[in-house]
Design an enzyme around this catalytic site. Structure first.
Site, PDB file in Angstrom:
ATOM      1  CE  LYS A   1      22.508  69.180 140.738  1.00  0.00           C
ATOM      2  NZ  LYS A   1      21.545  70.048 141.447  1.00  0.00           N
TER       3      LYS A   1
ATOM      4  CB  SER B   1      22.119  67.463 143.972  1.00  0.00           C
ATOM      5  OG  SER B   1      20.900  67.774 143.368  1.00  0.00           O
TER       6      SER B   1
ATOM      7  CB  VAL C   1      16.312  65.267 146.605  1.00  0.00           C
ATOM      8  CG1 VAL C   1      16.271  66.778 146.559  1.00  0.00           C
ATOM      9  CG2 VAL C   1      16.477  64.660 145.233  1.00  0.00           C
TER      10      VAL C   1
ATOM     11  CE1 TYR D   1      21.799  67.474 136.632  1.00  0.00           C
ATOM     12  CE2 TYR D   1      19.456  67.284 136.177  1.00  0.00           C
ATOM     13  CZ  TYR D   1      20.479  67.687 137.003  1.00  0.00           C
ATOM     14  OH  TYR D   1      20.198  68.292 138.204  1.00  0.00           O
TER      15      TYR D   1
ATOM     16  CE1 TYR E   1      19.858  70.967 145.861  1.00  0.00           C
ATOM     17  CE2 TYR E   1      19.242  70.048 147.972  1.00  0.00           C
ATOM     18  CZ  TYR E   1      19.609  69.881 146.656  1.00  0.00           C
ATOM     19  OH  TYR E   1      19.725  68.630 146.150  1.00  0.00           O
TER      20      TYR E   1
END
Lengths: 303, 303, 303, 303
Positions: free
Chosen positions: D66, D63, D257, D188, D239
């Site tokens: 991103k 992540s 993660v 992605y 998160y």
């Protein structure tokens, strides 16, 4: 920093927007406020206070009181409150019951209504009189010994608070209230109804900007605990527009439907802006414009 | 139909399950009920009453009162109520606020708690005394002139009703209450606390089975309006197990956490079963078994 | 019962409403249907078929296929399917993901889209070809050996099925799919695209009205299992208007966005109505009016 | 600042926690990672790089990619993306569909999965190859010309991505996808599978810490736009624990993660920590401890 010059730039930026937005109208006391007012006050860590516009006109503190109520609770039993309210952003509008139900009566954070009701309930439980505790704090930090609750506003809030009652009873049904719901709400509504001016709010805000130091130099809460106040202002201080404020202003902010916004530059200064017209998310239109101009003029940003 | 023989078969089917399930324990009055009781009574459209087991022991009517409160409201101003509550099944547990919030304070149907509170509020608004109106109805239909609210149960319900208060205030915040929330809830809690026996409930249920005809032969509501009572019992009379009951029993049913279930065979008879032990969804364990056996023995089914 | 006379009354009632409502327009094949058509056919348990209007015009069966797919799954391994889909009403619109997410990928019932996808997936898993199994059933029950999928409609459904894909993948993420999502959806979309006429649908509906008896006198499923079909039609056969249909019509119904509604009078007859104009909830306007008139004219009601 | 000394303190603080937490196990490639690894690297705005522990072991960026994908999109057409994704915190777990459905396919922010899929989709739409654009960026900022996607991880992500497919198709059903869902997801999943080391991640993170300045001194995006990257890291970078991180660490952070967390001190330095064991919210256990120690040792905090 030449704050007086900065304030001049802020006034110029805000001027074209004065009167924009809609005054909160869910109670008569707020609906009657003249929308064409605007003020900004800056209080520095060194003790100066600058300001322009309607800095001496009192308004209802509303949700900005949530910061100070949390400070008082943290100053007493910091860890207890985090069993009753979390410190995460909320994805829902500020008074939404869906999230509260899904999360079994534990509010997301102390700045949405459910969380603020829990904090008021805890403060009442800890002190026996949440309003008195806040009154003492506000008077000491602002130096205004007459600062008090506007009982007309408080009465109106109480009468129109059906949704907050629903929130209180839902939390009660999950075992997350320490006092009778009506009693806790009475304190909560009065807490939101303190009359305060821009100048006074900027002064009180120094408590946050100076990480828990009081006006008299004593410490209300530990620096580490005080960081909660600003961190939560950044992530959830402006209802459903926290992300937009982080971008536009870049400073920890807390707004109220009375039209004020409190912003802080950690260790430097506290800024209070006030303009009664609100945008659709409940934040002061001129207040947002003013803080954006302030950040641009000073270069201050936490990001 | 040889009802006495049918009842014998039902008693045999229910016997092994007596004592199963958990008595409702959210208030002392319900928690203290002996779980090893069971009764069934059948009242026919022709006027006979059959029964066996604990048919003369009074219990709290609880949610089954919702059917009769709706009947009374429909008998007065049938169409008005459908602006305040819908008549669709609910996908959520019977006291859920999420759906109520998403649907702006308009409950899904009159048999979930929010809808029943709206109906009680309307009945109070229409009559000035919802409890008196229901008392009159129950007394007339059962022939028991002493039938009344169990004030101990009512008092307990009132004290433990935080979640129903949350529901009431949430609906009030959406403008869907006609009386002060506490007043409407007082009537609602007392409405749920009527003491009634199996025999009496079966007699009162004839009002539904006979589509609005009263015991004295007069008509309480139009046949078309009365159809609402049974249609809603089928789609939403047994909390979150309506689909399972439709399959197992195949008759319109309404259950209450006091342990009773009322079922009707349109134009033929009304059946009241009572066993205090509830399954996890809040329906009487023995009651469900008994109605299933009744349907099998008689072949009655609306499907 | 003089069905031809009843049908005359239905035609008179429906006539003023022909052309009302909006034709489903999410795919070209449905959008192109002439809205000024209407037909009604009644097939009796004794074997007669009555009808009037556009009873011979084929239309897309759409969601009404869900009843027959469920019948086929129940006929093979009745109990397995109830681990994968519940049989309770849904409080949400027919294609909603919120409920599916809250309930961890287990749909509320077999007549909402998620549940119907699960049923199609199970039928595919059990038979190797869900569409072939349904084709065989429809041909046998209607006597039309040419009855088949409209491949243009099926292709359009497949292309526009983003939301059903989201549903399928969400269930797959919860472990509730037996086949690859795209494969199961291919069968599901084709299942919805069978071309059928009012007369044929009424004949096929006898399978439901006669509780699992096929046209050739053999039994497809046990009477007790067949009760699921009608019970679920009553509680969840007409999307978000099941409660309203229970009141207006009082018979188990299943509608489709092709404009047809299938209703059954248990043990007596099956009624198929068709008018392409839909109300905002997705049910045929003339179809609803016609069934209401049918119920009034015959006095048939399950309530 | 004596960063080498600070890193020593961080290593001491992290050491007792090495091996704690659970390695992500939804794909084999992540599940196979040895949990007893830990590294920290700091890259300063002046160009120094400090580090200790497993700073040269590549891991999946997950992540944290991103942030960089958003930077690339903002560098091209900054305003367009804000029509497709908001910039507010999310109250729901990072891959939740409920919020997405309630808000009609517009994700809350670019750092939850739905928002990141929108950003990847936009980057693919803008560039024709989102992965290539990111690869170029990572190679240029880290100086590692061999830095690339781990195709085994990417393949596993693709195969296990049912929930992300559900998200993609749901957004597509609301018209919020520019490419076919499978194509966008392919980019992605590969974007999340870049192999990177602590040292490299710290270097790449300077792009954020220096508000859009690239390693070669050119500007990727305007300082004002770059503020989005850090503001969003603060409000939604970790998160469902953003509030907790704001308190514990007080710096903008983004976790993945794969076990890494990137933190930045605006205008000063970028910190990458890596330890594969995750806490229940998906953030590295040792990473969180290490950043807390870093903040304490340096006194750096944005609050």
């Amino acid at each position: 920093m030449d704050y007086q010059n900065v304030i001049g730039q802020v006034m110029s930026a805000a001027a074209p927007h004065i009167g924009e937005g809609a005054v909160a109208d869910y109670i008569p006391g707020l609906a009657a406020v003249d929308p064409k007012q605007f003020g900004i006050a800056v209080a520095t860590a060194e003790g100066q206070v600058y300001g322009d516009g309607d800095v001496g006109v009192p308004f209802a503190i509303e949700s900005i009181s949530k910061v100070f109520a949390l400070a008082l609770v943290l100053s007493r039993k910091g860890t207890v409150i985090w069993d009753r309210v979390r410190r995460e952003p909320s994805g829902m509008p500020f008074n939404d019951l869906i999230e509260l139900e899904l999360e079994r009566g534990i509010p997301r954070n102390p700045y949405i209504n459910p969380g603020a009701i829990v904090v008021a309930d805890q403060l009442l439980f800890d002190t026996g009189d949440a309003v008195a505790a806040l009154r003492d704090l506000f008077r000491a930090e602002t130096g205004n010994r007459a600062l008090d609750v506007d009982s007309v506003i408080a009465e109106s809030e109480l009468r129109s608070g059906e949704r907050n009652r629903a929130i209180g009873y839902l939390m009660s049904s999950f075992g997350n209230m320490r006092n009778p719901v009506e009693l806790a709400l009475d304190h909560y509504f009065r807490q939101c109804s303190f009359d305060i001016t821009c100048t006074e709010l900027a002064k009180a805000g120094l408590l946050v900007a100076r990480h828990g130091l009081r006006a008299d130099g004593s410490r209300l809460l530990e620096r580490a605990d005080a960081r909660h106040l600003t961190a939560l202002m950044t992530t959830c201080g402006t209802y459903d527009a926290a992300g937009e404020f982080a971008y536009r202003v870049g400073l920890p902010c807390k707004s109220g439907v009375g039209g004020a916004i409190l912003a802080v530059v950690p260790d430097r200064c506290s800024i209070a802006v006030w303009g009664p017209g609100l945008d659709p998310k409940g934040n002061s239109v001129t207040g947002g414009v003013a803080l954006e101009a302030f950040a641009r003029a000073t270069g201050f940003s936490v990001f």
